[in-house]
Design an enzyme around this catalytic site. Structure first.
Site, PDB file in Angstrom:
ATOM      1  N   TYR A   1       0.859  -1.287   0.047  1.00 55.69           N
ATOM      2  CA  TYR A   1      -0.126   0.016   0.102  1.00 55.69           C
ATOM      3  C   TYR A   1       0.897   1.290  -0.147  1.00 55.69           C
ATOM      4  O   TYR A   1       1.188   1.782   1.125  1.00 55.69           O
ATOM      5  CB  TYR A   1      -0.727   0.042   1.336  1.00 55.69           C
ATOM      6  CG  TYR A   1      -1.892  -0.905   1.320  1.00 55.69           C
ATOM      7  CD1 TYR A   1      -2.233  -1.717   0.100  1.00 55.69           C
ATOM      8  CD2 TYR A   1      -2.521  -1.201   2.454  1.00 55.69           C
ATOM      9  CE1 TYR A   1      -3.457  -2.550   0.237  1.00 55.69           C
ATOM     10  CE2 TYR A   1      -3.826  -2.185   2.595  1.00 55.69           C
ATOM     11  CZ  TYR A   1      -4.063  -2.943   1.258  1.00 55.69           C
ATOM     12  OH  TYR A   1      -5.142  -3.782   1.414  1.00 55.69           O
TER      13      TYR A   1
ATOM     14  N   PHE B   1     -13.988  -4.618   0.295  1.00 60.19           N
ATOM     15  CA  PHE B   1     -14.668  -3.934  -0.711  1.00 60.19           C
ATOM     16  C   PHE B   1     -16.088  -4.222  -0.430  1.00 60.19           C
ATOM     17  O   PHE B   1     -16.845  -4.216  -1.146  1.00 60.19           O
ATOM     18  CB  PHE B   1     -14.554  -4.852  -2.251  1.00 60.19           C
ATOM     19  CG  PHE B   1     -13.094  -4.603  -2.722  1.00 60.19           C
ATOM     20  CD1 PHE B   1     -12.183  -3.436  -2.595  1.00 60.19           C
ATOM     21  CD2 PHE B   1     -12.353  -5.627  -3.401  1.00 60.19           C
ATOM     22  CE1 PHE B   1     -10.961  -3.138  -3.378  1.00 60.19           C
ATOM     23  CE2 PHE B   1     -11.188  -5.455  -3.930  1.00 60.19           C
ATOM     24  CZ  PHE B   1     -10.584  -4.439  -3.526  1.00 60.19           C
TER      25      PHE B   1
ATOM     26  N   GLY C   1     -18.029  -2.678  -3.351  1.00 62.69           N
ATOM     27  CA  GLY C   1     -18.826  -3.585  -4.177  1.00 62.69           C
ATOM     28  C   GLY C   1     -18.048  -3.763  -5.410  1.00 62.69           C
ATOM     29  O   GLY C   1     -16.914  -3.875  -5.621  1.00 62.69           O
TER      30      GLY C   1
ATOM     31  N   PRO D   1     -16.822   3.016  -4.678  1.00 67.64           N
ATOM     32  CA  PRO D   1     -18.275   2.561  -4.949  1.00 67.64           C
ATOM     33  C   PRO D   1     -18.779   3.222  -6.500  1.00 67.64           C
ATOM     34  O   PRO D   1     -18.286   3.984  -7.091  1.00 67.64           O
ATOM     35  CB  PRO D   1     -19.015   3.550  -4.150  1.00 67.64           C
ATOM     36  CG  PRO D   1     -18.155   3.943  -2.909  1.00 67.64           C
ATOM     37  CD  PRO D   1     -16.637   3.818  -3.405  1.00 67.64           C
TER      38      PRO D   1
END
Length: 306
Positions: A69, A218, A222, A229
């Site tokens: 990250y 997620f 999604g 999103p």
């Protein structure tokens, strides 16, 4: 830091091995920029540090991160170190190994022999002598194969004292069974949310039966995944959000948490306002009718990517 106000408490707690965590945690992926990794605009360093400190003040004691990250100018692990060290005794930091990125940002996947180097890199960046939880992330191409050699290498590092507990990520039920035969597993991290496919729902159920934490990623994004999103959320999700006077993200988090007491949330953000909303979602209770309505609106299952 400001005085602590544990707004994570209403969601309850769960055990990661011998470590007790609030079920609403924090994901560090979005700390480095407006988009993950080397995309988007770098976030203000002091703002990201402030978000981390505020998260702990609001009751977060479970942070999910990874050495991969990072962006050109920011590293999530180093931001965590700068913001929170010396670490509170109750803080649990979970990280992931398997994927890696070279200094240019290019991706690669570790061999079993390379996992020690990834673990040591997390230790250096976080300033720790051991890692609380290390999840082995399985590549998309590996979901039909064995994870035994990789997980066995991590089990040796656990025996050597570099790792306290082990988890697995982006896996199948069969791979969970394989890992458990090698060493204790405390959590499974897989993509999961309202659009989750039947395979993921079955794995969540299995983790509950085994008493293992299921840690979805997620859950808010999604099908948008790393991009965030999707613009046109389903009418059912928007309707439930309006009925409660909350955001769509809060509805998605609440729905996910209500899948079982063993489900932990790790929503990530670099925005302090979104942080407070995400934390408050743990107190949102959806009715059985609302839960069923949201469950029926599955239209775009997740893909099994990295």
């Amino acid at each position: 830091m400001s005085p602590r106000t544990n707004i994570a408490a209403p969601a309850g707690t769960w055990q990661l091995g011998d470590l007790t965590v609030n079920r609403v945690g924090f994901g560090a992926m979005r700390l480095t920029g407006t988009a993950p990794f080397d995309r988007g605009v770098p976030r203000d360093r002091d703002r990201s540090i402030g978000v981390l400190r505020r998260a702990v003040e609001l009751g977060v004691n479970h942070i999910d991160t990874a050495a991969f990250y990072f962006s050109a100018t920011r590293s999530a692990n180093e931001l965590i170190n700068r913001a929170l060290a010396p670490y509170p005794e109750e803080l649990v930091i979970a990280t992931k190994v398997g994927p890696g990125r070279d200094p240019s940002g290019a991706w690669w996947w570790a061999s079993p022999a390379q996992l020690r180097g990834q673990v040591e890199e997390n230790l250096r960046q976080l300033g720790r002598d051991h890692l609380d939880v290390v999840n082995l992330r399985v590549p998309p191409s590996g979901r039909t194969g064995s994870l035994g050699e990789h997980f066995g290498a991590l089990a040796e590092l656990r025996d050597a004292g570099l790792i306290r507990h082990l988890g697995i990520s982006n896996v199948t039920s069969g791979q969970l069974t394989e890992a458990q035969a090698i060493a204790p597993v405390v959590c499974v991290q897989n993509p999961y949310g309202i659009e989750a496919a039947s395979e993921e729902r079955e794995l969540l159920r299995l983790c509950g039966e085994l008493g293992l934490a299921f840690v979805p990623f997620f859950a808010i994004a999604g099908p948008g995944r790393e991009a965030g999103p999707v613009a046109g959320d389903s009418g059912a999700v928007r309707a439930v959000a309006r009925a409660h006077g909350v955001s769509v993200a809060q509805v998605r988090l609440a729905w996910t948490l209500q899948q079982g007491p063993h489900v932990l949330a790790i929503p990530g953000t670099g925005d302090p306002d979104h942080l407070a909303q995400n934390m408050a979602a743990g107190a949102l209770r959806l009715s059985e009718e609302e839960m069923a309505r949201l469950t029926r609106c599955r239209t775009a299952p997740y893909e099994a990517r990295s």
